[in-house]
Write a protein that holds these residues in place. Sequence first.
Motif, PDB file in Angstrom:
ATOM      1  N   UNK A   1       0.797  -1.400   0.136  1.00  0.00           N
ATOM      2  CA  UNK A   1       0.264  -0.076  -0.174  1.00  0.00           C
ATOM      3  C   UNK A   1       0.936   1.445  -0.013  1.00  0.00           C
ATOM      4  N   UNK A   2       2.158   1.096   0.400  1.00  0.00           N
ATOM      5  CA  UNK A   2       2.932   2.271   0.452  1.00  0.00           C
ATOM      6  C   UNK A   2       4.521   1.871   0.262  1.00  0.00           C
ATOM      7  N   UNK A   3       5.105   2.783  -0.664  1.00  0.00           N
ATOM      8  CA  UNK A   3       6.425   2.612  -0.786  1.00  0.00           C
ATOM      9  C   UNK A   3       7.265   3.715   0.404  1.00  0.00           C
ATOM     10  N   UNK A   4       8.284   2.717   0.856  1.00  0.00           N
ATOM     11  CA  UNK A   4       9.110   3.788   1.944  1.00  0.00           C
ATOM     12  C   UNK A   4      10.694   3.687   1.257  1.00  0.00           C
TER      13      UNK A   4
ATOM     14  N   UNK B   1       6.084   8.716  -9.586  1.00  0.00           N
ATOM     15  CA  UNK B   1       5.076   9.434 -10.171  1.00  0.00           C
ATOM     16  C   UNK B   1       4.100   8.527 -10.525  1.00  0.00           C
ATOM     17  N   UNK B   2       4.316   7.614 -11.549  1.00  0.00           N
ATOM     18  CA  UNK B   2       3.490   6.802 -12.004  1.00  0.00           C
ATOM     19  C   UNK B   2       2.587   5.994 -11.046  1.00  0.00           C
ATOM     20  N   UNK B   3       3.343   5.619 -10.228  1.00  0.00           N
ATOM     21  CA  UNK B   3       2.581   4.576  -9.072  1.00  0.00           C
ATOM     22  C   UNK B   3       1.765   5.244  -8.180  1.00  0.00           C
ATOM     23  N   UNK B   4       1.996   6.724  -7.899  1.00  0.00           N
ATOM     24  CA  UNK B   4       1.443   7.421  -7.047  1.00  0.00           C
ATOM     25  C   UNK B   4       0.268   7.619  -7.741  1.00  0.00           C
ATOM     26  N   UNK B   5       0.181   7.796  -9.069  1.00  0.00           N
ATOM     27  CA  UNK B   5      -1.158   8.188 -10.151  1.00  0.00           C
ATOM     28  C   UNK B   5      -1.867   6.872 -10.131  1.00  0.00           C
ATOM     29  N   UNK B   6      -1.668   5.915  -9.553  1.00  0.00           N
ATOM     30  CA  UNK B   6      -2.224   4.717  -9.662  1.00  0.00           C
ATOM     31  C   UNK B   6      -2.706   4.362  -8.072  1.00  0.00           C
ATOM     32  N   UNK B   7      -2.400   5.039  -7.209  1.00  0.00           N
ATOM     33  CA  UNK B   7      -3.072   5.154  -5.908  1.00  0.00           C
ATOM     34  C   UNK B   7      -1.902   4.799  -4.760  1.00  0.00           C
ATOM     35  N   UNK B   8      -0.728   4.351  -5.196  1.00  0.00           N
ATOM     36  CA  UNK B   8       0.128   3.974  -4.294  1.00  0.00           C
ATOM     37  C   UNK B   8       0.804   5.146  -3.384  1.00  0.00           C
ATOM     38  N   UNK B   9       0.711   5.017  -2.167  1.00  0.00           N
ATOM     39  CA  UNK B   9       1.680   6.000  -1.574  1.00  0.00           C
ATOM     40  C   UNK B   9       3.019   5.899  -1.502  1.00  0.00           C
ATOM     41  N   UNK B  10       3.832   7.021  -1.577  1.00  0.00           N
ATOM     42  CA  UNK B  10       5.216   6.838  -1.599  1.00  0.00           C
ATOM     43  C   UNK B  10       5.770   8.015  -0.562  1.00  0.00           C
ATOM     44  N   UNK B  11       6.845   7.555   0.371  1.00  0.00           N
ATOM     45  CA  UNK B  11       7.278   8.386   1.351  1.00  0.00           C
ATOM     46  C   UNK B  11       8.901   8.055   1.420  1.00  0.00           C
ATOM     47  N   UNK B  12       9.284   8.971   1.922  1.00  0.00           N
ATOM     48  CA  UNK B  12      11.076   8.980   1.819  1.00  0.00           C
ATOM     49  C   UNK B  12      11.096   8.112   3.438  1.00  0.00           C
ATOM     50  N   UNK B  13      11.830   7.389   3.648  1.00  0.00           N
ATOM     51  CA  UNK B  13      12.335   6.743   5.055  1.00  0.00           C
ATOM     52  C   UNK B  13      13.790   6.819   5.033  1.00  0.00           C
ATOM     53  N   UNK B  14      14.443   7.819   5.620  1.00  0.00           N
ATOM     54  CA  UNK B  14      15.789   8.001   5.780  1.00  0.00           C
ATOM     55  C   UNK B  14      16.446   8.554   6.649  1.00  0.00           C
ATOM     56  N   UNK B  15      17.902   8.247   6.827  1.00  0.00           N
ATOM     57  CA  UNK B  15      18.549   8.656   8.057  1.00  0.00           C
ATOM     58  C   UNK B  15      19.160  10.176   7.646  1.00  0.00           C
ATOM     59  N   UNK B  16      18.641  11.282   8.051  1.00  0.00           N
ATOM     60  CA  UNK B  16      18.758  12.533   7.747  1.00  0.00           C
ATOM     61  C   UNK B  16      18.633  13.652   8.927  1.00  0.00           C
ATOM     62  N   UNK B  17      19.574  14.621   9.034  1.00  0.00           N
ATOM     63  CA  UNK B  17      19.370  15.564  10.167  1.00  0.00           C
ATOM     64  C   UNK B  17      18.549  16.694   9.324  1.00  0.00           C
ATOM     65  N   UNK B  18      18.074  17.650  10.628  1.00  0.00           N
ATOM     66  CA  UNK B  18      16.778  18.350  10.134  1.00  0.00           C
ATOM     67  C   UNK B  18      17.072  19.260   8.801  1.00  0.00           C
TER      68      UNK B  18
ATOM     69  N   UNK C   1      11.603  17.504  -3.807  1.00  0.00           N
ATOM     70  CA  UNK C   1      11.180  15.979  -3.712  1.00  0.00           C
ATOM     71  C   UNK C   1       9.975  15.934  -2.903  1.00  0.00           C
ATOM     72  N   UNK C   2       9.253  16.992  -2.365  1.00  0.00           N
ATOM     73  CA  UNK C   2       7.909  17.296  -1.939  1.00  0.00           C
ATOM     74  C   UNK C   2       6.830  16.908  -2.841  1.00  0.00           C
ATOM     75  N   UNK C   3       7.278  17.145  -4.109  1.00  0.00           N
ATOM     76  CA  UNK C   3       6.268  17.223  -5.256  1.00  0.00           C
ATOM     77  C   UNK C   3       6.058  15.601  -5.614  1.00  0.00           C
ATOM     78  N   UNK C   4       7.133  14.741  -5.068  1.00  0.00           N
ATOM     79  CA  UNK C   4       6.943  13.468  -5.788  1.00  0.00           C
ATOM     80  C   UNK C   4       6.696  12.332  -4.637  1.00  0.00           C
ATOM     81  N   UNK C   5       6.641  12.765  -3.469  1.00  0.00           N
ATOM     82  CA  UNK C   5       6.378  12.308  -2.212  1.00  0.00           C
ATOM     83  C   UNK C   5       5.490  12.649  -1.314  1.00  0.00           C
ATOM     84  N   UNK C   6       4.734  11.628  -0.723  1.00  0.00           N
ATOM     85  CA  UNK C   6       3.498  11.972   0.257  1.00  0.00           C
ATOM     86  C   UNK C   6       4.110  12.335   1.722  1.00  0.00           C
ATOM     87  N   UNK C   7       5.428  12.609   1.950  1.00  0.00           N
ATOM     88  CA  UNK C   7       5.881  12.669   3.061  1.00  0.00           C
ATOM     89  C   UNK C   7       7.395  12.428   3.194  1.00  0.00           C
TER      90      UNK C   7
END
Length: 199
Positions: free
Chosen positions: A3-6, A98-115, A127-133
Amino acid sequence: MIRALMIDVDGVVIRGRPKDGRPWSSRLADDLGLDAEELQREFFRPHWDAVVTGKSTLHDRLAPVLARIASGLSCEDLIAYWFENDARIDRRLLQEIDALRAQGLRACLATNQEHARAAYLMDRLGLAKHFDGIYYSADLGHQKPDAAFFQKVEKAVGIPGECLLLIDDSSANIDAARRMGWKASCWTGEDRLAELVAI
Protein backbone atom coordinates in the motif's frame (compact mmCIF):
# COMPACT_ATOMS: atom_id res chain seq x y z
CA MET A 1 -0.61 -6.20 -0.91
CA ILE A 2 1.77 -3.22 -0.95
CA ARG A 3 0.00 0.00 0.00
CA ALA A 4 2.98 2.33 0.42
CA LEU A 5 6.57 2.61 -0.69
CA MET A 6 9.18 3.72 1.83
CA ILE A 7 12.14 5.02 -0.18
CA ASP A 8 15.66 5.67 1.10
CA VAL A 9 17.41 8.86 -0.06
CA ASP A 10 21.18 8.50 -0.32
CA GLY A 11 22.15 5.76 -2.73
CA VAL A 12 18.60 5.50 -4.06
CA VAL A 13 16.94 8.84 -4.88
CA ILE A 14 20.18 10.83 -4.51
CA ARG A 15 23.38 9.41 -5.96
CA GLY A 16 26.34 11.70 -5.35
CA ARG A 17 27.47 14.86 -7.10
CA PRO A 18 25.14 16.29 -9.76
CA LYS A 19 27.78 16.33 -12.50
CA ASP A 20 29.30 12.87 -12.10
CA GLY A 21 27.76 10.89 -9.23
CA ARG A 22 30.96 10.85 -7.18
CA PRO A 23 30.84 11.43 -3.39
CA TRP A 24 30.10 15.02 -2.43
CA SER A 25 33.47 15.43 -0.70
CA SER A 26 35.55 14.26 -3.68
CA ARG A 27 37.00 17.74 -4.31
CA LEU A 28 36.59 19.14 -0.83
CA ALA A 29 40.30 19.79 -0.36
CA ASP A 30 40.65 21.49 -3.75
CA ASP A 31 37.49 23.56 -3.46
CA LEU A 32 37.44 24.50 0.23
CA GLY A 33 40.87 23.54 1.55
CA LEU A 34 39.48 20.92 3.94
CA ASP A 35 40.71 17.34 3.97
CA ALA A 36 37.77 14.92 3.66
CA GLU A 37 39.35 12.28 5.88
CA GLU A 38 40.05 14.84 8.58
CA LEU A 39 36.39 15.91 8.44
CA GLN A 40 35.35 12.28 8.81
CA ARG A 41 37.70 11.77 11.75
CA GLU A 42 36.95 15.01 13.59
CA PHE A 43 33.26 15.49 12.84
CA PHE A 44 31.37 12.57 11.32
CA ARG A 45 32.76 9.73 13.43
CA PRO A 46 32.41 11.37 16.86
CA HIS A 47 29.38 13.59 16.25
CA TRP A 48 27.18 12.26 13.45
CA ASP A 49 25.11 9.82 15.49
CA ALA A 50 23.97 12.63 17.80
CA VAL A 51 23.18 14.91 14.85
CA VAL A 52 21.34 12.36 12.72
CA THR A 53 19.15 11.25 15.63
CA GLY A 54 18.20 14.80 16.58
CA LYS A 55 20.06 14.95 19.88
CA SER A 56 22.06 17.92 18.60
CA THR A 57 21.93 20.19 15.58
CA LEU A 58 24.31 20.05 12.65
CA HIS A 59 25.48 23.62 13.25
CA ASP A 60 26.08 23.13 16.98
CA ARG A 61 28.36 20.13 16.41
CA LEU A 62 30.02 21.24 13.17
CA ALA A 63 30.88 24.86 14.00
CA PRO A 64 33.36 24.16 16.83
CA VAL A 65 35.01 21.40 14.81
CA LEU A 66 35.57 23.75 11.87
CA ALA A 67 36.88 26.44 14.19
CA ARG A 68 39.56 23.96 15.21
CA ILE A 69 40.47 22.29 11.88
CA ALA A 70 39.52 24.93 9.26
CA SER A 71 39.18 28.30 10.93
CA GLY A 72 38.74 30.17 7.64
CA LEU A 73 35.74 28.08 6.59
CA SER A 74 32.31 28.92 7.92
CA CYS A 75 29.81 26.30 8.95
CA GLU A 76 27.25 27.79 6.56
CA ASP A 77 29.62 27.62 3.59
CA LEU A 78 30.51 23.99 4.21
CA ILE A 79 26.87 22.96 4.64
CA ALA A 80 25.88 24.74 1.43
CA TYR A 81 28.75 23.04 -0.43
CA TRP A 82 27.79 19.65 0.98
CA PHE A 83 24.09 19.89 0.17
CA GLU A 84 24.66 21.26 -3.34
CA ASN A 85 27.20 18.55 -4.13
CA ASP A 86 25.14 15.68 -2.73
CA ALA A 87 22.16 16.23 -4.96
CA ARG A 88 22.22 14.07 -8.09
CA ILE A 89 18.60 12.98 -8.41
CA ASP A 90 17.62 9.76 -10.15
CA ARG A 91 14.99 11.27 -12.47
CA ARG A 92 13.97 7.90 -13.90
CA LEU A 93 13.16 6.67 -10.42
CA LEU A 94 11.08 9.78 -9.72
CA GLN A 95 9.12 9.18 -12.92
CA GLU A 96 8.37 5.64 -11.77
CA ILE A 97 7.30 6.90 -8.36
CA ASP A 98 5.03 9.50 -9.96
CA ALA A 99 3.42 6.80 -12.11
CA LEU A 100 2.77 4.52 -9.13
CA ARG A 101 1.34 7.38 -7.08
CA ALA A 102 -1.00 8.19 -9.97
CA GLN A 103 -2.30 4.63 -9.60
CA GLY A 104 -3.07 5.22 -5.93
CA LEU A 105 0.08 3.91 -4.22
CA ARG A 106 1.56 6.10 -1.51
CA ALA A 107 5.28 6.89 -1.57
CA CYS A 108 7.26 8.39 1.29
CA LEU A 109 10.91 8.94 2.05
CA ALA A 110 12.29 6.87 4.95
CA THR A 111 15.81 8.07 5.55
CA ASN A 112 18.62 8.82 7.97
CA GLN A 113 18.88 12.62 7.81
CA GLU A 114 19.36 15.58 10.09
CA HIS A 115 16.85 18.43 10.06
CA ALA A 116 18.53 20.89 7.70
CA ARG A 117 19.16 18.44 4.88
CA ALA A 118 15.72 16.88 5.23
CA ALA A 119 14.24 20.33 4.61
CA TYR A 120 16.67 20.95 1.75
CA LEU A 121 15.69 17.69 0.06
CA MET A 122 11.99 18.38 0.23
CA ASP A 123 11.98 22.12 -0.46
CA ARG A 124 15.08 23.14 -2.43
CA LEU A 125 15.43 19.90 -4.42
CA GLY A 126 11.67 19.64 -4.87
CA LEU A 127 11.20 16.10 -3.60
CA ALA A 128 7.99 17.19 -1.85
CA LYS A 129 6.34 17.16 -5.27
CA HIS A 130 7.09 13.46 -5.71
CA PHE A 131 6.47 12.06 -2.23
CA ASP A 132 3.60 12.00 0.22
CA GLY A 133 5.90 12.76 3.13
CA ILE A 134 9.27 12.17 4.73
CA TYR A 135 10.12 10.12 7.81
CA TYR A 136 13.66 10.85 8.92
CA SER A 137 15.89 9.90 11.80
CA ALA A 138 16.46 13.29 13.44
CA ASP A 139 12.71 13.79 13.67
CA LEU A 140 12.04 10.24 14.89
CA GLY A 141 14.96 10.09 17.33
CA HIS A 142 16.19 6.80 15.87
CA GLN A 143 18.04 5.81 12.71
CA LYS A 144 17.97 2.79 10.47
CA PRO A 145 18.64 -0.05 11.11
CA ASP A 146 17.31 0.43 14.67
CA ALA A 147 13.99 -1.37 15.14
CA ALA A 148 12.52 1.77 16.72
CA PHE A 149 12.92 3.64 13.43
CA PHE A 150 10.66 1.17 11.64
CA GLN A 151 8.19 1.01 14.52
CA LYS A 152 7.80 4.79 14.55
CA VAL A 153 7.44 5.03 10.78
CA GLU A 154 4.83 2.28 10.73
CA LYS A 155 2.84 3.99 13.47
CA ALA A 156 3.08 7.41 11.80
CA VAL A 157 2.04 6.21 8.35
CA GLY A 158 -0.81 4.13 9.76
CA ILE A 159 -0.23 1.12 7.52
CA PRO A 160 0.81 -2.33 8.81
CA GLY A 161 4.35 -3.42 8.07
CA GLU A 162 3.36 -6.25 5.75
CA CYS A 163 1.84 -3.62 3.43
CA LEU A 164 4.98 -1.44 3.37
CA LEU A 165 7.85 -1.89 0.91
CA LEU A 166 11.24 -0.44 1.83
CA ILE A 167 13.54 0.40 -1.07
CA ASP A 168 17.06 0.85 0.31
CA ASP A 169 20.67 0.28 -0.76
CA SER A 170 21.82 -0.98 2.65
CA SER A 171 21.59 -4.71 3.36
CA ALA A 172 21.53 -3.96 7.11
CA ASN A 173 18.46 -1.77 6.63
CA ILE A 174 16.80 -4.35 4.40
CA ASP A 175 17.35 -7.08 6.99
CA ALA A 176 16.06 -4.86 9.80
CA ALA A 177 12.91 -3.97 7.86
CA ARG A 178 12.19 -7.63 7.16
CA ARG A 179 12.62 -8.50 10.83
CA MET A 180 9.91 -5.92 11.55
CA GLY A 181 7.57 -7.62 9.11
CA TRP A 182 8.05 -5.16 6.24
CA LYS A 183 8.63 -6.09 2.64
CA ALA A 184 12.04 -4.83 1.52
CA SER A 185 14.17 -4.77 -1.60
CA CYS A 186 17.83 -3.83 -2.01
CA TRP A 187 18.12 -1.10 -4.64
CA THR A 188 20.70 -1.53 -7.39
CA GLY A 189 19.56 1.25 -9.70
CA GLU A 190 18.68 -1.29 -12.38
CA ASP A 191 15.31 -2.42 -11.02
CA ARG A 192 11.86 -1.25 -12.00
CA LEU A 193 9.69 -0.22 -9.09
CA ALA A 194 6.51 -1.63 -10.58
CA GLU A 195 8.12 -5.06 -10.72
CA LEU A 196 9.26 -4.83 -7.10
CA VAL A 197 5.79 -3.80 -5.96
CA ALA A 198 4.30 -6.79 -7.79
CA ILE A 199 6.57 -9.34 -6.07
